[in-house]
Scaffold this active site. Structure first.
Site, PDB file in Angstrom:
ATOM      1  N   CYS A 408       0.809  -1.222   0.000  1.00  0.00           N
ATOM      2  CA  CYS A 408       0.000   0.000   0.000  1.00  0.00           C
ATOM      3  C   CYS A 408       0.838   1.266   0.000  1.00  0.00           C
ATOM      4  CB  CYS A 408      -0.953   0.010   1.196  1.00  0.00           C
ATOM      5  SG  CYS A 408      -2.257  -1.223   1.068  1.00  0.00           S
ATOM      6  N   GLU A 410       2.666   2.869   2.358  1.00  0.00           N
ATOM      7  CA  GLU A 410       2.762   3.846   3.448  1.00  0.00           C
ATOM      8  C   GLU A 410       4.001   3.670   4.318  1.00  0.00           C
ATOM      9  OE1 GLU A 410      -0.106   0.772   5.411  1.00  0.00           O
ATOM     10  OE2 GLU A 410       0.582   1.359   3.417  1.00  0.00           O
TER      11      GLU A 410
END
EC number: 1.17.4.2
Length: 739
Positions: A408, A410
């Site tokens: 993702c 992050e």
């Protein structure tokens, strides 16, 4: 070892009487189908209070001071901390990651050291297995093997984690020439329940087995490790360094693999049978055989990872989250999804991104790909290695081991390193009377304890002990800022020029109150980590904060997902259920609209009317109305003042904004560490997961709902064990693991 910390029934009863969980419109249903574990002794799945007890006790007992005769004072202190955590999580002012909600406090956690971490990263290059739980018998622990990163990826995916992997040239160039083509036979005993289905995908009956002196025979045990070792053996036989006897025939016997539908103890769920593994092994062997006498490319390596991911999806985990990271000038990698046949077969299994630095300027072809299909994403390794929060300035090598990211995007990660996430819903926590600095301190301590898990892989143990990386996230950010400030964080733009290209740009203007709010909370996290690290005698965390995409966990609390804007002020949100799911009768009895799913057999689509937090505020903006420029600016705000890791964001854009993608990527090259973009579809697909509606439709649909699903479900008392989750959407880009 001393007796662990536990929460008393009296304490839990007091919390249940005084705290009301902040369930979103889909919250309790999402919890029940995703995180409530089966309790065999009670013949039902967990209730929320039981889940939170399990999760908190599983975490607090990771404190290493409990290993040896802890004092009564220490046990009392940790019990009080556990009680604060319980109250916080039970009320949904904050939650650990979905992975922790599912696994923490289980026997599986105690057996499997890697189980509490969401996602991982590995570099695809020859590596040693080291002192790991999985080491092929034909290798020394310190011997490098081509198979190792693929084994790491396969193992972590089967444990339910997501894996980012790098096929950048600097890694792929270290893989030696493919020396041999291997004659692979996969056999299954004729008496196996899986025999007919296995033959259909390429296996042969054991009676047809022809074994000679030049062949290697391996009978797989019915374990996760057996699957990994079979694939490792297949890969390593192709290379002379790990096949000194030059054996060129491999027989893999899958007769012992449990059949389709059999129960899987530990992680939970049911077995897929041997069929996905058979297909995977034959396909991977074909990739390698096609390169005999030559060298693997980045595309070949990504294909092998995707084929592994495909097999895991077909198995018990139901989603394998992968991110492939390639070189920014590798056109074959960038265009690999244009092969429609291979895309449909296996290349769908990863989101693909390219690694850049701040000097990179070739955004035109990347922007063109993004406008076409939303790929590739961007990962700026230069920023990740040399910056924490952007406001804190250049810090050479502050995170110098970074090579990639989780699926993702992050968390910047080193080879073998995992994410370690906890998220806070600041608006909800404040409404429940919490001091946010205390909440974020509790979050930091929770995540820090996870780093003391007994990790299965040597590369992970070593980098975790060094970095102790944590990722404390905030979610419902748009809800919080709009409610507290009365406006969004970006209050306008001013004209300026790029200092290098002299291109005209619009620089965002931020609400100074928002800067102060997030800065204070960042410092609270860092201070909590410093204090706890000193107490435990371990390294301070190399980085501390992030914004995760959220998704499933945000649905629990009914908050906006991470930094994302709500998809619409008013929505129909659709969730798919197996027809046998015991939640369906309760949902129908409460008046929720249901219809047969048009995409999947034996599946029902349930419609939930949802109103976004702040929908009536004149300054409310949704993903369908907020500009691409404001989304970039919001991500840059969080990267500058809050996150020292990265900010996961899927920026949505209208067709009319597509021509801004290139210039905005260039403008924010010194600020944004990773990003991805997708065209905004606005629910135009049939039975779309999210469909914007108007206020009148929302109110009409809401009036149709006449009961409380939790209460009706309890009255019907129709729980069922081990249902398959259907089409659970964790984040915009589909990159997150399912739990």
């Amino acid at each position: 070892m001393s007796e662990g910390i536990s929460l008393s029934a009296e304490f839990i009863d007091r919390v249940k009487a005084s705290v009301k969980p902040h369930w979103g419109k889909l919250g309790w249903v999402t919890y029940k189908r995703t995180y409530a574990r089966w309790l065999p002794e009670k013949g039902r799945s967990e209730n929320w209070d039981e889940t939170v007890k399990r999760v908190v006790e599983g975490n607090i007992n990771l404190d290493p001071r409990l290993q040896d005769s802890p004092s009564l004072e220490l046990k009392q202190s940790l019990t009080e901390e556990a009680e604060r955590l319980y109250k916080l999580i039970y009320g949904l002012g904050a939650t650990p990651s979905g992975r922790n909600l599912w696994i923490s406090g289980t026997d599986y956690q105690r057996r499997t050291g890697d189980s509490l971490n969401n996602c991982w990263f590995v570099a695809i290059r020859p590596q040693k297995y080291g002192d790991s739980k999985i080491v092929p018998s034909y290798l020394g622990k310190q011997e490098k093997a081509v198979s190792m990163p693929f084994s790491f990826l396969f193992d972590e995916l089967m444990k339910g984690g997501g894996v980012g992997f790098s096929v950048a040239r600097s890694n792929i160039s270290q893989i030696p020439r493919v020396d041999f083509a291997i004659d692979l036979q996969v056999v299954v005993d004729e008496s196996s329940e899986s025999y007919d289905a296995s033959v259909k995908v390429g296996a042969v009956g054991k009676n047809e087995l022809v074994q000679d002196a030049d062949s290697i025979y391996y009978r797989l045990p019915d374990t996760r490790e057996g699957w990994v070792l079979a694939n490792a053996l297949l890969i390593d036989l192709h290379f002379a360094q790990t096949n000194p006897d030059r054996k060129q025939k491999l027989i893999l016997d899958l007769s012992d693999i449990r059949p389709y539908g059999a129960e899987i103890h530990g992680f939970g769920g049911t077995a897929s049978g041997p069929m996905p593994l058979i297909s995977m092994l034959l396909d991977i062997n074909e990739v390698l055989n096609n390169k005999a006498g030559g060298r693997l490319t980045s595309v070949d390596a990504a294909d092998i990872c995707n084929l592994i991911g495909k097999a895991v999806v077909a198995g018990n985990v139901r989603r394998s989250a992968e991110l492939a990271l390639g070189s920014n000038d590798d056109q074959d990698f960038i265009s690999m999804k244009q092969d429609q046949e291979k895309l449909m077969h296996h290349r769908w299994a990863s989101n693909n991104s390219v690694a850049v630095d701040s000097a990179f300027s070739g955004y035109q072809p990347i922007a063109a790909g993004i406008r076409e299909n939303g790929e590739p994403g961007i990962v700026n390794l230069d920023l990740s290695k040399n910056y924490g929060r952007i406001v804190d300035g250049y810090q050479a090598g502050i995170d110098g081991d970074v090579e990639g990211t989780n699926p993702c995007g992050e968390i910047s990660l080193a080879n073998g390193e995992p994410c370690n996430l906890f998220e806070v819903f600041p608006l909800i926590a404040e409404e429940q009377g919490w001091d946010l600095q205390e909440v974020f301190a509790l979050a930091a301590r929770y995540a820090k304890r996870v780093t003391f898990s007994p990790y299965d892989w040597e590369i992970s143990r070593e980098i975790i002990q060094k970095n102790r990386r944590i990722g404390i996230s905030m979610s419902g950010i748009q809800d919080w800022l709009l409610t507290r400030l009365g406006n969004r964080v970006v209050t306008g733009f001013k004209d300026d020029f790029d200092p290098e290209t002299h291109e005209a740009i619009k620089v965002p203007v931020y609400d100074k109150r928002a800067i102060k709010m997030v800065d204070q909370l960042y410092k609270a996290v860092v201070k909590a980590d410093q204090d706890y690290s000193k107490t435990l005698g371990c390294n301070e965390s190399i980085k501390h904060t992030t914004v995760k995409p959220s998704g499933t966990v945000a649905k629990l609390a009914g908050a906006s997902e991470g930094m994302h804007f709500h998809y619409g002020a008013y929505l129909i949100q659709r969730i798919r259920f197996q027809n046998s799911d015991p939640l369906l009768p309760a949902l129908k009895a409460c008046g929720y609209r249901t219809e047969a799913d048009i995409y999947t057999e034996n599946t029902t689509c349930v419609e939930f009317p949802v109103k976004a937090v702040g929908a009536d505020n004149p300054n409310f903006a949704s993903a369908g109305t907020v500009s691409i420029a404001e989304q970039f600016a919001t991500q840059a705000f969080l990267q500058t003042y809050w996150s020292d890791n990265a900010v996961s964001c899927t920026i949505t854009f209208q067709d009319s904004e597509g021509d801004q993608v290139e210039s905005l990527l260039r403008q924010y090259r010194f600020i944004i560490k990773s990003t991805s973009l997708l065209p905004y579809f606005g629910g135009s697909l049939q039975q779309a997961p999210k469909e914007p509606i108007d206020k009148e439709t929302y109110e009409k649909r809401s009036q149709e709902i006449t009961g409380n699903v939790e209460e009706v479900f309890s009255q019907l008392n129709s729980d069922v064990k081990d249902l398959e989750l259907v089409d659970q959407t964790d984040c915009e880009g589909g990159a997150c693991p399912i739990k």
